[in-house]
Design a protein around this motif. Structure first.
Motif, PDB file in Angstrom:
ATOM      1  N   MET A   1      39.076  20.231  31.842  1.00  0.00           N
ATOM      2  CA  MET A   1      38.027  20.795  31.000  1.00  0.00           C
ATOM      3  C   MET A   1      38.357  22.272  30.778  1.00  0.00           C
ATOM      4  N   GLU A   2      38.543  22.664  29.514  1.00  0.00           N
ATOM      5  CA  GLU A   2      38.900  24.043  29.204  1.00  0.00           C
ATOM      6  C   GLU A   2      37.941  24.597  28.159  1.00  0.00           C
ATOM      7  N   PRO A   3      37.578  25.866  28.291  1.00  0.00           N
ATOM      8  CA  PRO A   3      36.646  26.436  27.318  1.00  0.00           C
ATOM      9  C   PRO A   3      37.290  26.533  25.941  1.00  0.00           C
ATOM     10  N   VAL A   4      36.488  26.272  24.926  1.00  0.00           N
ATOM     11  CA  VAL A   4      36.953  26.408  23.553  1.00  0.00           C
ATOM     12  C   VAL A   4      36.777  27.868  23.173  1.00  0.00           C
ATOM     13  N   GLU A   5      37.847  28.467  22.750  1.00  0.00           N
ATOM     14  CA  GLU A   5      37.799  29.874  22.360  1.00  0.00           C
ATOM     15  C   GLU A   5      37.031  29.998  21.049  1.00  0.00           C
ATOM     16  N   LYS A   6      36.084  30.885  21.049  1.00  0.00           N
ATOM     17  CA  LYS A   6      35.321  31.130  19.826  1.00  0.00           C
ATOM     18  C   LYS A   6      36.202  31.897  18.863  1.00  0.00           C
ATOM     19  N   GLU A   7      36.195  31.432  17.626  1.00  0.00           N
ATOM     20  CA  GLU A   7      36.948  32.165  16.619  1.00  0.00           C
ATOM     21  C   GLU A   7      36.145  33.398  16.250  1.00  0.00           C
ATOM     22  N   LYS A   8      36.825  34.496  16.234  1.00  0.00           N
ATOM     23  CA  LYS A   8      36.148  35.722  15.843  1.00  0.00           C
ATOM     24  C   LYS A   8      35.877  35.648  14.350  1.00  0.00           C
ATOM     25  N   PRO A   9      34.647  35.929  13.957  1.00  0.00           N
ATOM     26  CA  PRO A   9      34.342  35.850  12.528  1.00  0.00           C
ATOM     27  C   PRO A   9      35.153  36.881  11.745  1.00  0.00           C
ATOM     28  N   VAL A  10      35.649  36.427  10.624  1.00  0.00           N
ATOM     29  CA  VAL A  10      36.413  37.311   9.758  1.00  0.00           C
ATOM     30  C   VAL A  10      35.405  38.059   8.891  1.00  0.00           C
ATOM     31  N   ARG A  11      35.431  39.341   9.000  1.00  0.00           N
ATOM     32  CA  ARG A  11      34.511  40.145   8.208  1.00  0.00           C
ATOM     33  C   ARG A  11      35.175  40.467   6.881  1.00  0.00           C
ATOM     34  N   VAL A  12      34.573  39.970   5.828  1.00  0.00           N
ATOM     35  CA  VAL A  12      35.082  40.235   4.497  1.00  0.00           C
ATOM     36  C   VAL A  12      34.150  41.243   3.849  1.00  0.00           C
ATOM     37  N   ARG A  13      34.713  42.307   3.430  1.00  0.00           N
ATOM     38  CA  ARG A  13      33.904  43.333   2.792  1.00  0.00           C
ATOM     39  C   ARG A  13      33.604  42.906   1.366  1.00  0.00           C
ATOM     40  N   ARG A  14      32.326  42.822   1.080  1.00  0.00           N
ATOM     41  CA  ARG A  14      31.940  42.431  -0.271  1.00  0.00           C
ATOM     42  C   ARG A  14      32.192  43.585  -1.216  1.00  0.00           C
ATOM     43  N   PRO A  15      32.833  43.288  -2.334  1.00  0.00           N
ATOM     44  CA  PRO A  15      33.089  44.378  -3.280  1.00  0.00           C
ATOM     45  C   PRO A  15      31.785  44.859  -3.919  1.00  0.00           C
ATOM     46  N   ARG A  16      31.734  46.114  -4.245  1.00  0.00           N
ATOM     47  CA  ARG A  16      30.582  46.682  -4.936  1.00  0.00           C
ATOM     48  C   ARG A  16      31.051  47.071  -6.340  1.00  0.00           C
ATOM     49  N   TYR A  17      30.225  46.721  -7.296  1.00  0.00           N
ATOM     50  CA  TYR A  17      30.562  47.019  -8.679  1.00  0.00           C
ATOM     51  C   TYR A  17      29.470  47.877  -9.297  1.00  0.00           C
ATOM     52  N   THR A  18      29.862  48.695 -10.231  1.00  0.00           N
ATOM     53  CA  THR A  18      28.885  49.440 -11.024  1.00  0.00           C
ATOM     54  C   THR A  18      28.493  48.561 -12.202  1.00  0.00           C
TER      55      THR A  18
END
Length: 132
Positions: free
Chosen positions: A83-100
């Protein structure tokens, strides 16, 4: 009166005191390595629905840092269940683009005629608390 006639109280069995040595069941194999294995408790397997369940003894839980709600993966080697712990995937932070507003309107052409669906939507009466 003679003290030998009185019943002597039952002596309590002395509690085990750690001497720094482990019993055969607790001796480490390859101590300090990634394959450090030792028996730290026992648990019975019980049926629950269509599955078999068991509990993890507190000593094993503490040594393996098992937490409530943690996800575990199981593998089998011979008659051993690992029995081995499942490594949590680190969430990928995607920067949302900002538009004028100008950037958003750059791709539009106000001279293109509206489709019938767009005209119907544009001419529809206000619903709710819309105000134009």
């Amino acid at each position: 009166m003679d003290n030998t006639d009185q019943a002597t109280p039952a002596k309590r069995k002395p509690r085990a005191v750690s001497t720094g040595r482990s019993s055969k069941a607790e001796q480490s194999i390859g101590a300090g390595s990634a394959t450090d294995k030792r028996v730290v408790g026992k648990s019975r397997v019980k049926k629950s629905g269509g599955s078999l369940i068991t509990t993890i003894p507190i000593a094993a839980r503490n040594l393996a840092h098992v937490e409530d709600g943690q996800e575990w993966a199981f593998s089998v080697e011979g008659r051993r269940i690992i029995m081995e712990p499942v490594e949590k995937e680190k969430p990928v932070r995607v920067r949302r683009p900002r538009y004028t507003l100008d950037e958003l309107l750059d791709g539009s052409n106000p001279d293109v005629p509206m489709t019938d669906e767009e005209k119907a939507w544009d001419d529809a009466p206000a619903m709710g608390r819309e105000a134009w």
